[in-house]
Design a protein around this motif. Structure first.
Motif, PDB file in Angstrom:
ATOM      1  N   GLY A 142      28.107  12.710  28.540  1.00  0.00           N
ATOM      2  CA  GLY A 142      28.132  11.654  27.540  1.00  0.00           C
ATOM      3  C   GLY A 142      28.339  10.257  28.100  1.00  0.00           C
ATOM      4  O   GLY A 142      28.608   9.333  27.340  1.00  0.00           O
ATOM      5  N   ARG A 143      28.191  10.087  29.412  1.00  0.00           N
ATOM      6  CA  ARG A 143      28.444   8.786  30.050  1.00  0.00           C
ATOM      7  C   ARG A 143      27.240   8.406  30.919  1.00  0.00           C
ATOM      8  O   ARG A 143      27.262   8.564  32.141  1.00  0.00           O
ATOM      9  CB  ARG A 143      29.721   8.847  30.883  1.00  0.00           C
ATOM     10  CG  ARG A 143      30.961   9.216  30.068  1.00  0.00           C
ATOM     11  CD  ARG A 143      32.192   9.261  30.946  1.00  0.00           C
ATOM     12  NE  ARG A 143      33.313   9.892  30.285  1.00  0.00           N
ATOM     13  CZ  ARG A 143      34.289   9.246  29.648  1.00  0.00           C
ATOM     14  NH1 ARG A 143      34.270   7.928  29.586  1.00  0.00           N
ATOM     15  NH2 ARG A 143      35.282   9.899  29.089  1.00  0.00           N
ATOM     16  N   PRO A 144      26.179   7.893  30.313  1.00  0.00           N
ATOM     17  CA  PRO A 144      24.926   7.692  31.044  1.00  0.00           C
ATOM     18  C   PRO A 144      25.000   6.681  32.186  1.00  0.00           C
ATOM     19  O   PRO A 144      24.433   6.930  33.258  1.00  0.00           O
ATOM     20  CB  PRO A 144      23.949   7.234  29.958  1.00  0.00           C
ATOM     21  CG  PRO A 144      24.811   6.728  28.840  1.00  0.00           C
ATOM     22  CD  PRO A 144      26.049   7.564  28.883  1.00  0.00           C
ATOM     23  N   LEU A 169      34.179   3.488  38.238  1.00  0.00           N
ATOM     24  CA  LEU A 169      35.301   3.487  37.299  1.00  0.00           C
ATOM     25  C   LEU A 169      35.051   2.522  36.145  1.00  0.00           C
ATOM     26  O   LEU A 169      35.442   2.790  35.002  1.00  0.00           O
ATOM     27  CB  LEU A 169      36.597   3.154  38.040  1.00  0.00           C
ATOM     28  CG  LEU A 169      37.046   4.255  39.012  1.00  0.00           C
ATOM     29  CD1 LEU A 169      38.124   3.738  39.954  1.00  0.00           C
ATOM     30  CD2 LEU A 169      37.542   5.487  38.265  1.00  0.00           C
ATOM     31  N   ARG A 170      34.396   1.401  36.433  1.00  0.00           N
ATOM     32  CA  ARG A 170      34.037   0.457  35.373  1.00  0.00           C
ATOM     33  C   ARG A 170      33.063   1.088  34.381  1.00  0.00           C
ATOM     34  O   ARG A 170      33.235   0.991  33.156  1.00  0.00           O
ATOM     35  CB  ARG A 170      33.409  -0.793  35.975  1.00  0.00           C
ATOM     36  CG  ARG A 170      32.733  -1.715  34.937  1.00  0.00           C
ATOM     37  CD  ARG A 170      31.378  -2.179  35.442  1.00  0.00           C
ATOM     38  NE  ARG A 170      30.589  -2.824  34.410  1.00  0.00           N
ATOM     39  CZ  ARG A 170      30.664  -4.110  34.057  1.00  0.00           C
ATOM     40  NH1 ARG A 170      31.537  -4.898  34.649  1.00  0.00           N
ATOM     41  NH2 ARG A 170      29.897  -4.595  33.122  1.00  0.00           N
ATOM     42  N   GLU A 171      32.016   1.744  34.891  1.00  0.00           N
ATOM     43  CA  GLU A 171      31.017   2.311  33.989  1.00  0.00           C
ATOM     44  C   GLU A 171      31.567   3.533  33.256  1.00  0.00           C
ATOM     45  O   GLU A 171      31.195   3.785  32.107  1.00  0.00           O
ATOM     46  CB  GLU A 171      29.745   2.671  34.770  1.00  0.00           C
ATOM     47  CG  GLU A 171      29.065   1.489  35.461  1.00  0.00           C
ATOM     48  CD  GLU A 171      28.564   0.410  34.505  1.00  0.00           C
ATOM     49  OE1 GLU A 171      28.844   0.454  33.289  1.00  0.00           O
ATOM     50  OE2 GLU A 171      27.870  -0.511  35.002  1.00  0.00           O
ATOM     51  N   ASP A 175      31.402   3.402  29.279  1.00  0.00           N
ATOM     52  CA  ASP A 175      30.706   4.391  28.447  1.00  0.00           C
ATOM     53  C   ASP A 175      31.638   4.925  27.357  1.00  0.00           C
ATOM     54  O   ASP A 175      31.235   5.103  26.203  1.00  0.00           O
ATOM     55  CB  ASP A 175      30.197   5.550  29.308  1.00  0.00           C
ATOM     56  CG  ASP A 175      28.984   5.180  30.158  1.00  0.00           C
ATOM     57  OD1 ASP A 175      28.258   4.240  29.789  1.00  0.00           O
ATOM     58  OD2 ASP A 175      28.772   5.836  31.195  1.00  0.00           O
ATOM     59  N   GLY A 176      32.891   5.179  27.710  1.00  0.00           N
ATOM     60  CA  GLY A 176      33.847   5.632  26.714  1.00  0.00           C
ATOM     61  C   GLY A 176      34.167   4.551  25.693  1.00  0.00           C
ATOM     62  O   GLY A 176      34.375   4.843  24.505  1.00  0.00           O
ATOM     63  N   HIS A 177      34.205   3.304  26.156  1.00  0.00           N
ATOM     64  CA  HIS A 177      34.505   2.187  25.265  1.00  0.00           C
ATOM     65  C   HIS A 177      33.452   2.062  24.166  1.00  0.00           C
ATOM     66  O   HIS A 177      33.782   1.742  23.019  1.00  0.00           O
ATOM     67  CB  HIS A 177      34.558   0.898  26.088  1.00  0.00           C
ATOM     68  CG  HIS A 177      35.008  -0.300  25.334  1.00  0.00           C
ATOM     69  ND1 HIS A 177      36.214  -0.369  24.668  1.00  0.00           N
ATOM     70  CD2 HIS A 177      34.411  -1.516  25.143  1.00  0.00           C
ATOM     71  CE1 HIS A 177      36.343  -1.559  24.100  1.00  0.00           C
ATOM     72  NE2 HIS A 177      35.260  -2.266  24.366  1.00  0.00           N
ATOM     73  N   LEU A 255      40.073   8.069  26.470  1.00  0.00           N
ATOM     74  CA  LEU A 255      38.813   8.589  26.991  1.00  0.00           C
ATOM     75  C   LEU A 255      38.665   8.350  28.490  1.00  0.00           C
ATOM     76  O   LEU A 255      37.854   9.001  29.151  1.00  0.00           O
ATOM     77  CB  LEU A 255      37.641   7.933  26.247  1.00  0.00           C
ATOM     78  CG  LEU A 255      37.503   8.322  24.770  1.00  0.00           C
ATOM     79  CD1 LEU A 255      36.501   7.401  24.079  1.00  0.00           C
ATOM     80  CD2 LEU A 255      37.069   9.778  24.646  1.00  0.00           C
ATOM     81  N   ASP A 256      39.463   7.424  29.025  1.00  0.00           N
ATOM     82  CA  ASP A 256      39.347   7.045  30.435  1.00  0.00           C
ATOM     83  C   ASP A 256      40.571   7.474  31.243  1.00  0.00           C
ATOM     84  O   ASP A 256      40.782   7.006  32.347  1.00  0.00           O
ATOM     85  CB  ASP A 256      39.181   5.513  30.527  1.00  0.00           C
ATOM     86  CG  ASP A 256      38.779   5.044  31.919  1.00  0.00           C
ATOM     87  OD1 ASP A 256      37.949   5.717  32.553  1.00  0.00           O
ATOM     88  OD2 ASP A 256      39.299   4.008  32.369  1.00  0.00           O
TER      89      ASP A 256
END
Length: 300
Positions: A142-144, A169-171, A175-177, A255-256
């Motif tokens: 779920g984190r493209p 780590l940023r992406e 993606d969760g954000h 989520l992170d």
């Protein structure tokens, strides 16, 4: 990157420790969006429009995708702006060439703003080791944007390995954000308006210049948010708006959490300490525009 779970014996993280660590990592990652070196490297490939450069360097890990994929994964850019440059940019420079040029530009940027001594320091090697260890617990599902960057090779030089890990780590958090923003019922520009209203987001001037939105789009978003009780008549967050942004950040934290739990409290604290020093040096070197963050509109 491999994926693993957090250790059950790991010391509990202090509140918001992962968020604080991410913030310094993300700041170091973001230097390449504002410094000239990456633009120069892309210019040598024939990509000279700053907006095309922005889309290319962040989307290249996904391959030669179309505007729909970029709009979905970037979330807060106006589709019409994206479609103006994507997929046309891939006819000028293939994604693999963009990625190589980006890394060359990052290398030049970090050497200039941090200095060769910091780049070659034991602290940089330590930071790279810690950041890469944190990425071991990131999840592709779920984190493209994270998943695409996680498929890229880890650079050998420590400062580039650190930047690569910071990007992952940023992406991963980003993606969760987006999940948290959508769950809160915010579209792309509403997310920008509410973030700017906190005083921590980009000024409208930078939103208009980089995301493709115009003042009328901003005004319409403010009206929708007023109708929901999120903004007051002055464009400030109401009590409900403040609570909404807090819920979004807490949901993003949840989520992170995995990479920072995996690294452990001591590792997160040390990685934050090291990253803070690097970002401080970047700020001293003028790596970011002075008017990037805040509430003041260019037209008000």
């Amino acid at each position: 990157m491999t994926t693993s779970t957090s250790s059950p014996q790991a010391e509990a993280l202090p509140p918001r420790a992962g968020r604080r660590c991410h913030n310094v990592l993300n700041s170091l990652h973001a230097t390449h969006y504002f410094c000239p070196e990456v633009g120069e490297e892309l210019g040598a490939l024939g990509v000279s429009d700053p907006r095309a450069v922005n889309f290319a360097i962040r989307a290249a890990a996904l391959g030669a995708v179309g505007p729909g994929t970029v709009a979905a994964t970037f979330f807060n850019y106006k589709y019409e702006l994206i479609a103006r440059h994507v997929p046309a940019v891939w006819q000028v420079a293939a994604p693999q060439d963009v990625l190589a040029a980006r890394l060359r530009g990052v290398d030049r940027t970090l050497r200039r703003i941090l200095g060769d001594e910091v780049v070659a320091s034991p602290e940089m090697a330590e930071a790279a080791h810690l950041a890469l260890r944190a990425t071991e617990a990131c999840s592709r599902s779920g984190r493209p944007l994270y998943a695409a960057h996680a498929d890229l090779p880890v650079p050998e030089e420590p400062h580039l390995a650190y930047w690569h890990a910071a990007t992952l780590l940023r992406e991963h958090r980003g993606d969760g954000h987006l999940v948290a923003l959508m769950d809160a019922g915010l579209d792309g520009i509403e997310a920008l308006v509410t973030h700017t209203a906190t005083g921590k987001g980009m000024t409208p001037k930078w939103v208009f210049g980089t995301r493709g939105w115009a003042q009328e789009d901003w005004d319409a978003a403010e009206e929708r948010l007023r109708a929901r009780g999120v903004l007051d008549e002055e464009g400030e967050l109401t009590e409900a708006g403040v609570a909404l942004r807090q819920r979004i950040e807490l949901a993003t934290d949840r989520l992170d959490l995995a990479p920072y739990e995996h690294l452990g409290a001591a590792g997160v604290e040390r990685l934050t300490e090291l990253g803070t020093a690097f970002v401080g040096a970047a700020l001293q070197a003028g790596a970011f525009p002075a008017d990037l963050l805040g509430k003041k509109s260019a037209s008000k």
